[in-house]
Design an enzyme around this catalytic site. Structure first.
Site: not given
Lengths: 209, 209
Positions: B12, B14, B94, B108, B110
């Site tokens: 975690g 981010n 998802l 999201n 990437h």
């Protein structure tokens, strides 16, 4: 000192960037020995003459095939003892005779961050049209060695350019030229001329020591 | 004020970048209402608790299919009146139930400049391994809305990161996080929370007025 040949088809703004850097003393180890165009009226030929660089006009119509053209071009460049070939908006496909004779000695500039927006069909404004259509926020330019594929050769230098909210393909094309292409191409020629580019496993190692 | 849910599977980092920016006052319009993990021991859950954010553990083994998992996740988030879903290293795919319920409300991050090095099979270190193998000199990160494809949704923000001569996949991963991911994700949440992101023809227009 290495002998450089620049291949053009049109206006030759990337050629001008190289000639300007040569005039400014940035490329002491590179001699611009020849500029070849497949189009007689390419303005880049005038730029070359103005800088005192020898020019040649080699039209495709004189040859039966792309291979025959590539053989003639190769023979001309070998005769001129060319060490490095720079593609600066040259619209003839380079085939095996050229690619094999000048392996890792032909460099091209592509107006995107390869592997984005490259390969067959991606040239000129189309590259920028596709980038805007996909909605990317960062694009750029890539200088790479030319191999037998399209935009698949070892990457020498890349520079990112931000996309702005109101960009059109034309405004983006100009900014990529100004901020990336006209800087990367002279830098790549300089690094090559100083023996600082080494290709290993298709990856270019740049010696900045 | 919008209610944000962050989905995690691991450390975690981010998520921490988001919580740090919230604590620093950078995200006045975003409330972190919930953090969901599919793994019980995900360290990100501890980070959430330390910041006083509600957590939920929703393991995939409780469900017969990915679709059933997605339905349960959707129902949980609807119950919590979530406005924005942030994927921050969430390793469950998802599917339609989530994507349709939260169209253009799932973001999201990437670790490449999409469309380079993205799509099926490009996740985590593999992205950086492939970038180094291709020999690119510039990479970066992308924040995008999630649609039914893999990394195909509208791009919100991108930031370029230079590759260094001695980079390993690990060193590159860390620098992309530090220089791009941890900055882009809070910025994207801020822009969303202030109503500044508008999607038109799959392109995100960012209102910076």
């Amino acid at each position: 000192m290495i002998r450089v040949c620049v291949l053009i088809s049109g206006g030759g703004t990337n050629l001008q960037a190289l000639l300007d850097q040569k005039a400014a003393g940035f490329l002491p180890e590179a001699e611009f020995a020849l500029v070849v165009s497949n189009r007689k009226k390419a303005y880049g030929l005038e730029r070359a003459k103005a800088a005192g660089v020898k020019t040649a006009y080699l039209p495709t119509v004189r040859f039966d095939s792309n291979e025959a053209y590539n053989e003639a071009l190769r023979d001309l460049l070998l005769e001129e003892k060319i060490d490095l070939v720079v593609l600066a908006g040259f619209l003839v496909v380079l085939g095996a005779p050229m690619v094999e004779a000048f392996k890792n000695r032909i460099i091209n500039i592509h107006p995107s961050l390869i592997p984005s927006f490259c390969g067959d069909g991606f040239y000129g404004l189309k590259v920028h049209e596709q980038a805007l259509k996909r909605g990317v926020k960062v694009t750029g330019a890539t200088v790479h060695f030319v191999d037998s594929g399209t935009d698949t050769g070892p990457i020498i230098l890349q520079k990112a350019v931000d996309i702005l909210p109101d960009d059109t393909p034309e405004s983006l094309q100009l900014r990529v030229m100004q901020q990336a292409e006209w800087k990367l191409l002279p830098e790549a020629v300089k690094l090559f001329s100083e023996g600082r580019l080494h290709v290993k496993d298709q990856v270019v190692q740049v010696d900045r020591s």
